[in-house]
Design an enzyme around this catalytic site. Structure first.
Site, PDB file in Angstrom:
ATOM      1  NE  ARG A 150      -3.376   1.750   0.860  1.00  0.00           N
ATOM      2  CZ  ARG A 150      -4.303   2.378   2.087  1.00  0.00           C
ATOM      3  NH1 ARG A 150      -4.368   2.489   3.312  1.00  0.00           N
ATOM      4  NH2 ARG A 150      -4.094   3.788   1.558  1.00  0.00           N
ATOM      5  CG  ASP A 201      -2.267   1.848   8.069  1.00  0.00           C
ATOM      6  OD1 ASP A 201      -2.664   1.784   6.776  1.00  0.00           O
ATOM      7  OD2 ASP A 201      -3.009   2.666   8.857  1.00  0.00           O
ATOM      8  NE  ARG A 202       1.653   3.231  13.111  1.00  0.00           N
ATOM      9  CZ  ARG A 202       0.063   3.718  12.658  1.00  0.00           C
ATOM     10  NH1 ARG A 202      -0.812   4.255  12.232  1.00  0.00           N
ATOM     11  NH2 ARG A 202      -0.596   3.321  13.743  1.00  0.00           N
ATOM     12  CD  GLU A 261      -2.020  13.690   9.427  1.00  0.00           C
ATOM     13  OE1 GLU A 261      -2.112  13.186  10.840  1.00  0.00           O
ATOM     14  OE2 GLU A 261      -2.735  12.431   8.800  1.00  0.00           O
ATOM     15  CD  GLU A 262      -1.667  10.220   4.391  1.00  0.00           C
ATOM     16  OE1 GLU A 262      -1.324   9.227   5.153  1.00  0.00           O
ATOM     17  OE2 GLU A 262      -1.875  10.420   4.238  1.00  0.00           O
ATOM     18  NE  ARG A 311      -5.515  12.244   5.706  1.00  0.00           N
ATOM     19  CZ  ARG A 311      -5.341  10.970   5.701  1.00  0.00           C
ATOM     20  NH1 ARG A 311      -4.411   9.891   5.244  1.00  0.00           N
ATOM     21  NH2 ARG A 311      -6.413  10.256   6.610  1.00  0.00           N
ATOM     22  N   GLY A 339      -9.966  20.354   8.358  1.00  0.00           N
ATOM     23  CA  GLY A 339     -10.302  20.865   6.740  1.00  0.00           C
ATOM     24  C   GLY A 339     -10.637  20.163   5.440  1.00  0.00           C
ATOM     25  CE1 TYR A 367      -4.012   7.329   2.495  1.00  0.00           C
ATOM     26  CE2 TYR A 367      -1.685   7.266   1.771  1.00  0.00           C
ATOM     27  CZ  TYR A 367      -3.207   6.882   2.533  1.00  0.00           C
ATOM     28  OH  TYR A 367      -3.135   7.165   4.283  1.00  0.00           O
TER      29      TYR A 367
END
Length: 469
Positions: free
Chosen positions: A118, A151-152, A276-277, A292, A297, A406
């Site tokens: 991913r 994810d981790r 982020e990202e 992001r 927002g 993404y």
């Protein structure tokens, strides 16, 4: 002419021809020796600075074949002087985006050993483009692929292949990472690789295949970075990193790196509330990022980075057609350039946009609530006019009946301008597709074009019912 005169004449002509042949052989010999030793006459830096000799950036093995009668001469071409990238060319003028690459990883996994991944992205060195992704330490047709929705883990590594080559068993594992960014400064690759415990992770900085620097978690809450390419200008690379809450105030810093060494760190400043990202691109003489906001927002934050004095400014994309998911419908969504819009701001997805004069090009999911479908378009005045909503040049990349994920930007330098390209992550498996226990992705890639283009849809395309469970 008597016989003696004939003999003298023939002898003179023969001697003349022999002399000419002898002189030609001497000339050929001199030419051969001269060309053979020409390689030692290249212009090198005056200060005895060593020239790098890595095959990625030095072309030493090119030969030119020259034929002189029956003699073959090989001439070695002098190595090219390697320079840092400065990205000073203008941005290409485009009318939209054209298909570039698709790796079909999930479809190929039905009958081959392909990594579970991913968070993919694309980045290019001066001569070639590469695809990256965070692997899960397993192939898809493997029981270790169960529960790879997480994810981790300590098994995740950064994978790197030429663009269009799926992540097969021979794929290089660049570093240990569950969050990453990569970029090429013109001389070598920089990889930023984050791994470790959520409350005390480490970011390793690997340059030219060697670990050069590292930094530990500064807020003890999931140190993370861009999940797309960083940007290097004149040898200074910038990467945006965040540590802290994913749904509240976090601590974002911009790191400045030279040949793998952290030379400066700047805190986020400006009006962006949560970052982020980030998807970053060179905007000479600086770097611009579209990020992001996972807190307040659904309009995307903008981070402007000054590479020379390390100053930072931030705001939000002005377009009232906002880029995050979830978001309000286009009639009720808004953005006024400076602050988060407080419209379905919690959660989100990595995305991209880039300025084009006063306008903005952007991509987003077609669905307002889920990671389904993908579209691109241009918003007139979307970079400079608050809440602008005039959309043109819309394209469907993935139809609304298929999953996306993404997305991010990467830049390609051409002969006269810098082109913007983007990739879309095509997620398959859990949570939505519960027949299988794995979560993985393929990618599709488009690049800006000044030409015409047609229509289509480029989903992942795998039949989940015939996939390994």
């Amino acid at each position: 002419m008597n016989p003696n005169q004939k003999i003298i004449t023939i002898g003179s002509v023969s001697l003349t021809i022999a002399t000419i042949c002898f002189l030609m052989q001497i000339a050929i010999l001199v030419t051969t020796v001269t060309l053979h030793f020409k390689q030692y006459e290249c212009d090198y830096p005056a200060n005895n600075q060593a020239m790098p000799c890595e095959p990625i950036i030095i072309e030493r093995n090119i030969t030119e074949i020259v034929y002189l009668t029956n003699t073959t001469i090989e001439k070695e071409v002098c190595p090219k002087l390697v320079e840092y990238r400065n990205w000073s060319k203008p941005q290409c003028k485009i009318t939209g985006f054209a298909p570039f690459s698709k790796d079909n990883s999930i479809r190929l996994s039905a009958g081959g050993d392909i990594w579970v991944t991913r968070e993919p992205y694309v980045s290019c060195d001066p001569g070639k483009c590469y695809q990256f992704a965070l692997g899960q330490g397993t192939t898809l047709d493997n029981k270790h692929s169960n529960d790879t929705i997480h994810d981790r883990t300590p098994h995740r590594t950064l994978l790197m292949n030429e663009l269009g080559v799926p992540f097969h068993l021979g794929t290089r594992q660049v570093c240990i990472a569950w969050s990453s960014s990569s970029c090429h400064d013109g001389k070598a690759w920089l990889h930023v690789c984050v791994t470790g415990y959520d409350k005390n992770a480490t970011a390793s900085f690997i340059y030219d295949g060697r670990l050069v620097d590292s930094i530990g978690s500064w807020s003890q809450n999931i140190l993370r970075t861009q999940e797309s390419e960083c940007v290097c200008i004149n040898g200074t690379c910038t990467v945006v990193m965040t540590d802290g809450s994913a749904s509240g105030r976090a601590d974002t810093k911009i790191l400045f790196i030279e040949e793998g060494k952290i030379v400066h760190t700047s805190p986020l400043s400006g009006s962006a509330q949560h970052v982020e990202e980030c998807s970053c691109y060179p905007r000479y003489p600086g770097v611009r990022c579209i990020c992001r906001d996972n807190w307040k927002g659904s309009n995307r934050p903008v981070v402007d980075i000054n590479v020379k004095d390390y100053s930072i400014n931030s705001s939000y994309v002005c377009s009232g057609l906002v880029g995050d998911t979830p978001r309000n419908n286009d009639r009720s969504s808004s953005s006024y350039c400076q602050n988060p819009n407080n419209e379905k701001g919690t959660h989100g997805v990595k995305g991209w946009a880039f300025d084009d004069g006063n306008d903005v090009w952007m991509g987003r999911t077609i669905s307002e609530d889920s990671r389904s479908g993908y579209e691109t378009f241009k918003v007139i005045g979307g970079w400079s006019t608050p809440n602008s909503k005039l959309q043109i040049n819309r394209q469907v990349i993935v139809d609304s009946d298929n999953r996306s994920g993404y997305s991010g930007i990467f830049s390609v330098e051409g002969k006269s301008c810098i082109n913007r390209c983007f990739y879309v992550e095509l997620i398959r498996g859990r949570e939505q597709e519960t027949r299988v226990w794995w979560t993985s992705n393929s990618i599709v890639v488009f690049c800006g074009t000044s030409g015409t283009y047609g229509t289509g849809s480029w989903p992942d395309g795998a039949d989940i019912n015939i996939m390994p469970i």
